[in-house]
Motif scaffolding. Structure first.
Motif, PDB file in Angstrom:
ATOM      1  N   UNK A  19     -23.615 -12.628 -35.168  1.00 45.17           N
ATOM      2  CA  UNK A  19     -22.598 -12.124 -34.683  1.00 45.17           C
ATOM      3  C   UNK A  19     -23.003 -10.814 -33.962  1.00 45.17           C
ATOM      4  N   UNK A  20     -23.820 -10.059 -34.270  1.00 40.73           N
ATOM      5  CA  UNK A  20     -24.367  -8.728 -33.772  1.00 40.73           C
ATOM      6  C   UNK A  20     -24.868  -9.247 -32.351  1.00 40.73           C
ATOM      7  N   UNK A  21     -25.809  -9.879 -32.392  1.00 40.76           N
ATOM      8  CA  UNK A  21     -26.458 -10.299 -30.961  1.00 40.76           C
ATOM      9  C   UNK A  21     -25.541 -10.958 -30.028  1.00 40.76           C
ATOM     10  N   UNK A  22     -24.642 -12.215 -30.841  1.00 41.14           N
ATOM     11  CA  UNK A  22     -23.843 -12.802 -30.010  1.00 41.14           C
ATOM     12  C   UNK A  22     -22.782 -11.826 -29.237  1.00 41.14           C
ATOM     13  N   UNK A  23     -22.272 -11.183 -29.879  1.00 44.64           N
ATOM     14  CA  UNK A  23     -21.196 -10.187 -29.269  1.00 44.64           C
ATOM     15  C   UNK A  23     -21.815  -9.534 -28.053  1.00 44.64           C
ATOM     16  N   UNK A  24     -22.992  -8.959 -28.158  1.00 40.80           N
ATOM     17  CA  UNK A  24     -23.852  -8.285 -27.201  1.00 40.80           C
ATOM     18  C   UNK A  24     -23.710  -8.937 -26.084  1.00 40.80           C
ATOM     19  N   UNK A  25     -23.886 -10.391 -26.237  1.00 41.67           N
ATOM     20  CA  UNK A  25     -24.218 -11.335 -25.149  1.00 41.67           C
ATOM     21  C   UNK A  25     -22.895 -11.489 -24.247  1.00 41.67           C
ATOM     22  N   UNK A  26     -21.744 -11.693 -25.227  1.00 41.34           N
ATOM     23  CA  UNK A  26     -20.330 -11.688 -24.675  1.00 41.34           C
ATOM     24  C   UNK A  26     -19.691 -10.404 -23.844  1.00 41.34           C
ATOM     25  N   UNK A  27     -19.810  -9.469 -24.481  1.00 46.07           N
ATOM     26  CA  UNK A  27     -19.244  -8.272 -24.028  1.00 46.07           C
ATOM     27  C   UNK A  27     -20.321  -7.524 -23.205  1.00 46.07           C
ATOM     28  N   UNK A  28     -21.554  -7.824 -23.229  1.00 42.95           N
ATOM     29  CA  UNK A  28     -22.515  -6.966 -22.437  1.00 42.95           C
ATOM     30  C   UNK A  28     -22.474  -7.189 -20.957  1.00 42.95           C
ATOM     31  N   UNK A 150     -18.160  -6.476 -34.480  1.00 42.97           N
ATOM     32  CA  UNK A 150     -17.770  -4.989 -33.671  1.00 42.97           C
ATOM     33  C   UNK A 150     -18.936  -4.257 -33.710  1.00 42.97           C
ATOM     34  N   UNK A 151     -19.833  -4.071 -34.506  1.00 42.48           N
ATOM     35  CA  UNK A 151     -20.921  -3.355 -34.315  1.00 42.48           C
ATOM     36  C   UNK A 151     -21.822  -3.766 -33.182  1.00 42.48           C
ATOM     37  N   UNK A 152     -21.837  -4.923 -32.787  1.00 43.19           N
ATOM     38  CA  UNK A 152     -22.858  -5.496 -31.775  1.00 43.19           C
ATOM     39  C   UNK A 152     -22.515  -4.896 -30.726  1.00 43.19           C
ATOM     40  N   UNK A 153     -21.228  -4.904 -30.196  1.00 40.51           N
ATOM     41  CA  UNK A 153     -20.956  -4.107 -28.898  1.00 40.51           C
ATOM     42  C   UNK A 153     -21.068  -2.675 -28.937  1.00 40.51           C
ATOM     43  N   UNK A 154     -20.599  -2.064 -29.956  1.00 41.33           N
ATOM     44  CA  UNK A 154     -20.837  -0.650 -30.114  1.00 41.33           C
ATOM     45  C   UNK A 154     -22.230  -0.159 -29.813  1.00 41.33           C
ATOM     46  N   UNK A 155     -23.313  -1.004 -30.186  1.00 43.05           N
ATOM     47  CA  UNK A 155     -24.449  -0.623 -30.166  1.00 43.05           C
ATOM     48  C   UNK A 155     -25.145  -1.296 -28.837  1.00 43.05           C
ATOM     49  N   UNK A 156     -24.553  -2.469 -28.767  1.00 38.42           N
ATOM     50  CA  UNK A 156     -25.086  -3.150 -27.571  1.00 38.42           C
ATOM     51  C   UNK A 156     -24.980  -2.396 -26.248  1.00 38.42           C
ATOM     52  N   UNK A 157     -23.684  -1.843 -25.897  1.00 38.87           N
ATOM     53  CA  UNK A 157     -23.374  -1.131 -24.774  1.00 38.87           C
ATOM     54  C   UNK A 157     -24.355   0.022 -24.602  1.00 38.87           C
ATOM     55  N   UNK A 158     -24.685   0.688 -25.551  1.00 37.70           N
ATOM     56  CA  UNK A 158     -25.879   1.754 -25.458  1.00 37.70           C
ATOM     57  C   UNK A 158     -27.212   1.285 -25.057  1.00 37.70           C
TER      58      UNK A 158
END
Length: 304
Positions: A19-28, A150-158
């Motif tokens: 989910x961490x990497x999956x949410x970065x893909x979605x919201x990234x 939730x943590x994925x997009x928070x870190x992934x955005x940066x």
């Protein structure tokens, strides 16, 4: 150290990174679409630019939500482990395709296929958790994918802003594909099995604990879920919260950069903080729900 607790390593950890990497893909994509190079290379200019940008997220979400149905059938046929690897391979290939896209139409196709590939995330996680954890542990087990969510997009955005600033927007897609290829897929191959009984490194005592009957819960679950009005209340609540939350989170970076004139660094900080606040409220809500035994009341309070 992990004696009798290995299920948390073999299942909960892979699901977290899933989910961490999956949410970065979605919201990234909400961050990537603020990059001038991305907009120029895909022809996202002119009066219909915002409509085209909106279609990228819309078409992904439609394919993502609809594909949940057939992935459930595949999971029942192949098992959760093989299905996870299959979905991740599709997911990885489409991230590479997105990075190689030279036209808006090609990029749209990659997002449709990505939505199909990622559609297995919810049924896969549900299958693993229901097979590997005792009913009294389901809340804690679910918290792993929610935290990654939730943590994925928070870190992934940066992370994505740093990658785009250092290299190019295409590099963001290739890096995300590499995370799947070198982290997610090996985790599912080497750590997970479909059931605890199939895992060679799980003790008989741990398997016995997982399979313990909980007569109180079993009695409560005799009713078919679709006939329970509470299920539909939760379903509708999730529908509305997803509509608002993901709609705002995907739109927020573009709004801050284009409408408010924020620098991308400032936009990154605000977007990341919004996801961290969301994670904080989710964890607080889960803790209070367990303490008060009033999840419906808390859901109403947090909604307002």
């Amino acid at each position: 150290m992990l004696q009798g607790q290995k299920r948390w390593l073999y299942i909960a950890v892979p699901i977290f990174f899933f989910w961490f990497f999956g949410q970065i893909d979605k919201v990234g994509i909400s961050v990537i679409q603020t990059d001038p190079g991305f907009l120029s290379d895909l022809g996202l200019t002119g009066p219909d630019k915002n409509a085209k940008i909106g279609l990228i997220s819309f078409i992904f979400m439609i394919s993502y939500s609809c594909s949940n149905i057939f992935w459930g059938v595949i999971i029942d046929k192949l098992g959760a482990r093989k299905t996870a690897v299959l979905g991740l391979l599709v997911w990885t290939a489409t991230m590479v395709m997105g990075g190689l896209s030279t036209s808006y139409e090609m990029f749209l196709i990659s997002r449709v296929i990505l939505g199909i590939g990622e559609g297995m995330m919810i049924p896969i996680s549900g299958k693993f958790i229901s097979n590997w954890f005792h009913k009294r542990e389901l809340g804690r087990a679910q918290s792993f994918w929610i935290t990654g969510n939730y943590l994925g997009p928070a870190v992934g955005t940066v992370m994505l802003i740093l990658i785009i600033s250092t290299f190019h927007w295409q590099a963001a897609f290739f890096v995300l594909a590499a995370f799947n290829l070198f982290i997610n897929i090996p985790m599912f191959l080497f750590l997970t099995r479909n059931t605890p009984e199939e895992h060679p490194r799980l003790s008989k005592e741990e398997v016995s604990y997982i399979r313990q009957k909980d007569e109180a819960n079993d009695a409560e679950q005799k009713q078919f879920f679709a006939k329970d009005y509470r299920y539909w209340i939760v379903w509708f609540g999730n529908l509305m919260s997803s509509f608002l939350f993901f709609g705002i989170s995907i739109w927020l970076p573009t709004y801050l950069v284009e409408a408010k004139g924020f620098e991308r660094e400032a936009m990154t900080g605000i977007t990341s903080l919004s996801w961290l606040f969301a994670l904080g409220f989710v964890l607080a809500g889960g803790f209070l729900a367990d303490k008060t035994k009033r999840p419906s009341l808390l859901a109403t309070i947090f909604s307002y």
